[in-house]
Design an enzyme around this catalytic site. Structure first.
Site, mmCIF file in Angstrom:
data_model
loop_
_atom_site.group_PDB
_atom_site.id
_atom_site.type_symbol
_atom_site.label_atom_id
_atom_site.label_comp_id
_atom_site.label_asym_id
_atom_site.label_seq_id
_atom_site.Cartn_x
_atom_site.Cartn_y
_atom_site.Cartn_z
ATOM 1 N N SER A 4 1.293 -16.141 -29.471
ATOM 2 C CA SER A 4 0.064 -16.486 -30.824
ATOM 3 C C SER A 4 -0.837 -17.366 -30.608
ATOM 4 O O SER A 4 -1.939 -17.791 -32.301
ATOM 5 C CB SER A 4 1.960 -17.292 -31.591
ATOM 6 O OG SER A 4 2.465 -18.082 -31.214
ATOM 7 N N TYR B 152 -1.503 -9.751 -30.747
ATOM 8 C CA TYR B 152 -1.132 -9.016 -32.159
ATOM 9 C C TYR B 152 -2.220 -9.136 -32.815
ATOM 10 O O TYR B 152 -2.413 -8.201 -34.547
ATOM 11 C CB TYR B 152 -0.529 -10.569 -33.314
ATOM 12 C CG TYR B 152 0.490 -11.306 -32.891
ATOM 13 C CD1 TYR B 152 1.591 -10.706 -33.159
ATOM 14 C CD2 TYR B 152 0.807 -12.329 -31.422
ATOM 15 C CE1 TYR B 152 3.292 -11.877 -32.552
ATOM 16 C CE2 TYR B 152 1.704 -13.087 -31.225
ATOM 17 C CZ TYR B 152 2.605 -13.038 -32.193
ATOM 18 O OH TYR B 152 4.148 -13.503 -31.001
ATOM 19 N N LYS C 219 3.246 -14.891 -19.471
ATOM 20 C CA LYS C 219 3.012 -15.371 -20.770
ATOM 21 C C LYS C 219 3.069 -17.202 -20.178
ATOM 22 O O LYS C 219 3.722 -17.132 -19.979
ATOM 23 C CB LYS C 219 4.645 -15.312 -21.298
ATOM 24 C CG LYS C 219 4.604 -15.055 -22.696
ATOM 25 C CD LYS C 219 5.863 -15.271 -23.963
ATOM 26 C CE LYS C 219 5.827 -15.847 -25.168
ATOM 27 N NZ LYS C 219 6.741 -15.323 -26.254
ATOM 28 N N LYS D 11 6.923 -16.534 -16.861
ATOM 29 C CA LYS D 11 6.618 -17.443 -18.101
ATOM 30 C C LYS D 11 6.823 -19.363 -18.335
ATOM 31 O O LYS D 11 7.368 -19.450 -17.728
ATOM 32 C CB LYS D 11 8.110 -17.179 -19.663
ATOM 33 C CG LYS D 11 7.532 -17.786 -20.302
ATOM 34 C CD LYS D 11 8.827 -17.135 -21.689
ATOM 35 C CE LYS D 11 8.381 -17.363 -23.131
ATOM 36 N NZ LYS D 11 10.009 -17.157 -24.358
ATOM 37 N N GLU E 145 9.355 -16.009 -8.571
ATOM 38 C CA GLU E 145 10.480 -15.363 -10.073
ATOM 39 C C GLU E 145 10.239 -14.162 -10.113
ATOM 40 O O GLU E 145 10.997 -12.704 -10.264
ATOM 41 C CB GLU E 145 9.919 -16.272 -11.143
ATOM 42 C CG GLU E 145 9.714 -18.151 -10.766
ATOM 43 C CD GLU E 145 11.694 -18.298 -11.686
ATOM 44 O OE1 GLU E 145 12.070 -17.223 -12.262
ATOM 45 O OE2 GLU E 145 11.694 -19.298 -11.837
ATOM 46 N N ARG F 235 6.444 -19.905 -32.653
ATOM 47 C CA ARG F 235 7.665 -20.798 -33.524
ATOM 48 C C ARG F 235 7.973 -20.965 -34.697
ATOM 49 O O ARG F 235 9.509 -20.941 -35.047
ATOM 50 C CB ARG F 235 7.959 -22.769 -32.508
ATOM 51 C CG ARG F 235 8.383 -21.757 -31.249
ATOM 52 C CD ARG F 235 8.196 -23.517 -29.936
ATOM 53 N NE ARG F 235 8.689 -22.598 -28.633
ATOM 54 C CZ ARG F 235 8.782 -23.086 -27.612
ATOM 55 N NH1 ARG F 235 7.882 -25.024 -27.205
ATOM 56 N NH2 ARG F 235 8.725 -23.216 -26.557
ATOM 57 N N LYS G 247 11.028 -26.998 -23.171
ATOM 58 C CA LYS G 247 11.938 -26.167 -22.209
ATOM 59 C C LYS G 247 11.322 -26.389 -20.912
ATOM 60 O O LYS G 247 11.958 -25.285 -20.208
ATOM 61 C CB LYS G 247 11.581 -24.735 -23.104
ATOM 62 C CG LYS G 247 12.282 -24.594 -25.155
ATOM 63 C CD LYS G 247 11.719 -23.353 -24.766
ATOM 64 C CE LYS G 247 12.340 -23.216 -26.476
ATOM 65 N NZ LYS G 247 12.559 -21.391 -26.997
#
Length: 333
Positions: free
Chosen positions: A284, A323, A258, A204, A243, A214, A227
């Site tokens: 999104s 979505y 992602k 991610k 990872e 968000r 972040k």
């Protein structure tokens, strides 16, 4: 009537023969896309309204638990096998350590139970992260301006237990803390929940494409800083392999990359290297950009949606979190 023989003409190879008719294109297609390849993300909320539109994501609504259950029934009827839940909770419930994330009677447990009552055959995946419940908008516990890793693991493990105990089929840690998959797996095993899947957001990235999400979950207005100290640097690819290897060794059953379209190289790299179920998240920002292009008449929605989803399958994804899932499933019909 016999046709007179004609000498051969070049070229011998004509790839267009395999593109000449719809039936032959279907016959030789290298990848296929069906509703069973889709996961439908649902934004749920604890507000008074059953359906609340998300301004930055046209066509997406924040849903009450009752409406989330209706969406799960729709998913089942469309052939979509799983929904994924993401919460928008009242600001009054937020604090530094995300106390509301581990409320057994909170929003996500309520939604899980409502969905399982309405459509028990639908898989339910939940987001394991603290950002939707913290007053600072970060995915972990904040101490002296720094996200602290190990105290966060305790909170994530308890959150995953709460979700699994409520009936979630899969928990999906999206926080990117070190060691969180092991902490969650140990908590599940210790509490007789060993059948619960861990679908880890193993790769991610700290991305600009999360903005509309968000807004949808209400963390953008509280987020302080960025972040980048825990989500991955978009300049790196080999790091994703490290990872992923770590999460698999700690007990992850499947993986998520992602964002999606800007990271197709990572989808390919991960899926080819590890040969485990790997899902791409069409996030999104990707959704909002495409919706803006549709609204302006710049792209044909039906063609663009299916083309974008095929891109993930072509890159090696086992499936796609999108979505567009219900719209795409209706088109595939």
């Amino acid at each position: 009537m016999t046709m007179p023989f004609q000498p051969a003409a070049f070229p011998y190879a004509r790839p267009r023969r395999l593109r000449s008719q719809p039936w032959v294109r279907r016959l030789v297609a290298e990848t296929t896309l069906t509703p069973a390849d889709l996961i439908w993300p649902l934004i749920v909320h604890d507000g008074a309204e059953d359906r609340q539109p998300v301004a930055s994501m046209p066509g997406v609504f924040r849903l009450s638990p009752k409406e989330a259950a209706k969406a799960a029934v729709e998913a089942r009827d469309l052939g979509i096998p799983m929904v994924a839940l993401f919460p928008n909770v009242n600001d009054g419930l937020k604090d530094n350590v995300a106390t509301a994330a581990t409320d057994p009677d909170g929003l996500i447990p309520d939604c899980i139970r409502a969905i399982k009552d309405a459509a028990p055959e639908i898989g339910v995946m939940t987001d394991v992260a603290l950002d939707c419940y913290t007053d600072h908008g970060h995915d972990g516990v904040l101490e002296d301006g720094r996200i602290v890793n190990d105290p966060t693991l305790e909170r994530l493990a308890e959150q995953a237990f709460i979700h699994a105990h409520a009936g979630a089929d899969a928990v999906a840690p999206s926080d990117m803390m070190d060691g969180r998959v092991q902490a969650i797996r140990e908590a599940l095993e210790a509490n007789a929940l060993s059948d619960t899947l861990i679908i880890s957001y193993a790769a991610k990235y700290a991305s600009a494409f999360y903005g509309p999400y968000r807004d949808a979950v209400g963390s953008s207005k509280s987020l302080t800083g960025d972040k980048k100290t825990y989500q991955m640097d978009f300049a790196n690819a080999e790091e994703a392999l490290r990872e992923v290897a770590m999460d698999l060794s700690e007990g992850a059953d499947a993986l998520i990359v992602k964002p999606g379209l800007p990271y197709l190289d990572i989808v390919r790299l991960v899926s080819q290297t590890f040969k485990v179920p790997t899902f791409a998240y069409q996030v999104s920002g990707e959704y909002a950009m495409m919706q803006a292009a549709f609204a302006n008449g710049w792209l044909d929605p039906d063609r663009a949606i299916l083309e974008s989803l095929h891109a993930f399958k072509r890159a090696g994804a086992s499936g796609v979190i999108s979505y567009f899932a219900p719209q795409a499933a209706r088109m595939m019909g």
